[in-house]
Design a protein around this motif. Sequence first.
Motif, short mmCIF file in Angstrom:
data_model
loop_
_atom_site.label_atom_id
_atom_site.label_comp_id
_atom_site.label_asym_id
_atom_site.label_seq_id
_atom_site.Cartn_x
_atom_site.Cartn_y
_atom_site.Cartn_z
N UNK A 69 0.82 -1.21 0.00
CA UNK A 69 0.00 0.00 0.00
C UNK A 69 0.86 1.26 0.00
N UNK A 70 2.18 1.12 0.16
CA UNK A 70 3.09 2.25 0.04
C UNK A 70 3.57 2.46 -1.40
N UNK A 71 3.29 1.53 -2.29
CA UNK A 71 3.67 1.71 -3.70
C UNK A 71 2.83 2.85 -4.27
N UNK A 72 3.45 3.90 -4.79
CA UNK A 72 2.70 5.11 -5.16
C UNK A 72 1.75 4.94 -6.34
N UNK A 73 1.93 3.88 -7.14
CA UNK A 73 1.09 3.67 -8.32
C UNK A 73 0.17 2.46 -8.16
N UNK A 74 -0.13 2.10 -6.91
CA UNK A 74 -0.89 0.88 -6.66
C UNK A 74 -2.26 0.90 -7.34
N UNK A 75 -2.99 2.01 -7.19
CA UNK A 75 -4.33 2.05 -7.76
C UNK A 75 -4.30 1.90 -9.28
N UNK A 76 -3.38 2.59 -9.94
CA UNK A 76 -3.28 2.48 -11.39
C UNK A 76 -2.94 1.06 -11.82
N UNK A 77 -1.96 0.47 -11.16
CA UNK A 77 -1.54 -0.88 -11.53
C UNK A 77 -2.65 -1.88 -11.29
N UNK A 78 -3.30 -1.79 -10.15
CA UNK A 78 -4.37 -2.72 -9.83
C UNK A 78 -5.50 -2.63 -10.85
#
Length: 321
Positions: A69-78
């Motif tokens: 959840x600290x990965x800054x692009x998590x929402x885009x990648x998911x």
Amino acid sequence: MQDSWGRTIEYVRISLTEACNFCCPYCRPTEITPYSQEHLLTPDEWMTILGAFHRLGVRAVRLTGGEPLLYPHLNELLERISVSNWFEDISITTNGSYLASRANELHALGLDRVNISLDSLDEAVFDTCVGKSKQLPSVLAGIRSAIQTGFKQVKINTVLSRYWTDEEVRDVLSYIEQWPVVWRFIEYMPFQGSTFHGPSFDEWLSQLERILGEALQPLKDVYGFGPASYWALPSGKEIGLIFSMSHNYCDSCNRLRLTADGHMRVCLLRDDESDLIDLVRNGITVENLATYIEHVVQGKHKQHKGINMDTPGRPMWRIGG
């Protein structure tokens, strides 16, 4: 895709970042420094790599860290993984501390299942387990949020890095009965040498059965694509056991791991690695990357060295949970 031992490889775990807000002793002894959030793979790079795995028949992907959840692009990648329809199962492993405020959005973006780490239910012991104080309330809030959000499944992961008292075992058994989750107990692995040691498979099973007063019944059901064996408690509730050292599952291993710096490990407990991100950044096609991965997988060993293994060259936080 099959390896040279006839095992079908259908599951890939990708570590998005080495960064984490906890300092669990069995993972790493000190808090990670800010550089771990630099030079991360981009969503485009991850999608190229995942596209190759899709071509090879991989069916499930798990996002890990560090703390993913600290990965800054998590929402885009998911969202991109979900929209691709490449995988039938998308899951994440998290320490849960940031989950309460994000569970709904992650579910809406296509996350199917969530695993949450919880190594103790005692506040003081939990603080020792994660290397920081007053962290348990946020994790419990994350678990409650995950349960309420409606994921296909919520699992709790407890690493047995120490021997538990009977009182602690009774406490966790009461939560197992209360929560609509699948609770899994995971054997300590020597990534930090021999500083910590917990029970073996036989020792843990024996303690559970002694406290419960009955034998646990082995089950054939499998939840997701992970390695756990599942057992029924006398009440009918089911738990998972993952004991890679004393009760290994190498003969049925179906997974590969990708580190946050873009390297592929064909075995968690062996240091053999292949640099995928260098190939991607030099313009390899998805088709050729798939061919390369398939070739590397043929070198996957029949099994790891078990309890006599050397401490891996990468600490756990640099491999991915």
